[in-house]
Design an enzyme around this catalytic site. Structure first.
Site, PDB file in Angstrom:
ATOM      1  CG  HIS A   8      -0.224   0.047   2.510  1.00  0.00           C
ATOM      2  ND1 HIS A   8       0.304   1.201   3.038  1.00  0.00           N
ATOM      3  CD2 HIS A   8       0.057  -0.940   3.402  1.00  0.00           C
ATOM      4  CE1 HIS A   8       0.877   0.938   4.198  1.00  0.00           C
ATOM      5  NE2 HIS A   8       0.750  -0.361   4.444  1.00  0.00           N
ATOM      6  NE  ARG A  57      -1.828   0.040   6.752  1.00  0.00           N
ATOM      7  CZ  ARG A  57      -2.401  -0.293   7.897  1.00  0.00           C
ATOM      8  NH1 ARG A  57      -3.461   0.380   8.337  1.00  0.00           N
ATOM      9  NH2 ARG A  57      -1.941  -1.291   8.620  1.00  0.00           N
ATOM     10  CD  GLU A  79       2.000  -5.227   8.581  1.00  0.00           C
ATOM     11  OE1 GLU A  79       2.309  -6.420   8.798  1.00  0.00           O
ATOM     12  OE2 GLU A  79       2.642  -4.511   7.808  1.00  0.00           O
TER      13      GLU A  79
END
Length: 182
Positions: A8, A57, A79
């Site tokens: 990203h 994001r 993440e």
């Protein structure tokens, strides 16, 4: 099949070198501009299918790069959960806790209080990647090029697991990508 693992674009947290895992940050204006400039210069590959982490994001990045494509969201591509390190940078963490340096010196193998261990994170990321492969096989069998818009840690997890080598061998800057061929 070529699989493009795209990190990203930049967020405010990235610019300040903070651990941003579960915080659902949007792209910052600098990050958007850099992505748009790269796209305008033809930097990003075309693809048949786009997968994404559910984080803002990643979805914003996917929308900038592939505005015409449907995004298939896979939660396991998120993440790492940085627990008590979340939202802090190296300087802040070295001042707040001795455990942070112990974690870093363990090659980040120790579990993070309130977060995930690297081993669990890798396992989860690979599970998300395998889910994407399963969806491709079932719903997009003629796909030749696939993009996954995810996080730096997710890319490192998938590629170190699939290709071997050290986790950190596969670091990717914001808005850049690596190609994996199956």
């Amino acid at each position: 099949m070529k699989i493009y693992l795209i990190r990203h674009g930049e967020t405010k947290g990235n610019l300040k070198k903070k651990y941003i895992g579960r915080t659902d940050e949007k792209l910052c204006s600098e990050g958007r501009i850099k992505l748009e400039n790269k796209k305008d210069k033809g930097y990003y590959p075309s693809c048949d299918v786009v997968f994404s982490s559910p984080m803002k994001r990643c979805l914003e990045t996917a929308d900038i790069i592939y505005p015409e494509k449907k995004k298939i969201i896979i939660d396991d591509l998120s993440e790492m959960n940085f627990g008590c390190f979340e939202g802090k940078n190296y300087e802040e963490l070295t001042q707040l806790t001795d455990y942070y340096l112990t974690w870093v010196n363990s090659n980040c193998e120790l579990p993070i209080p309130g977060g995930e261990s690297k081993a669990y994170f890798i396992k989860r990321s690979v599970r998300g990647f395998e889910k994407a492969l399963s969806i491709i096989k079932k719903d997009y069998p003629s796909a030749n090029e696939v993009s996954l818009v995810v996080h730096g840690g997710t890319i490192m997890s998938i590629l170190s697991s699939r290709m071997g080598g050290d986790f950190y061998d596969y670091q990717v800057s914001n808005g850049d990508f690596l190609c994996y061929t199956i």
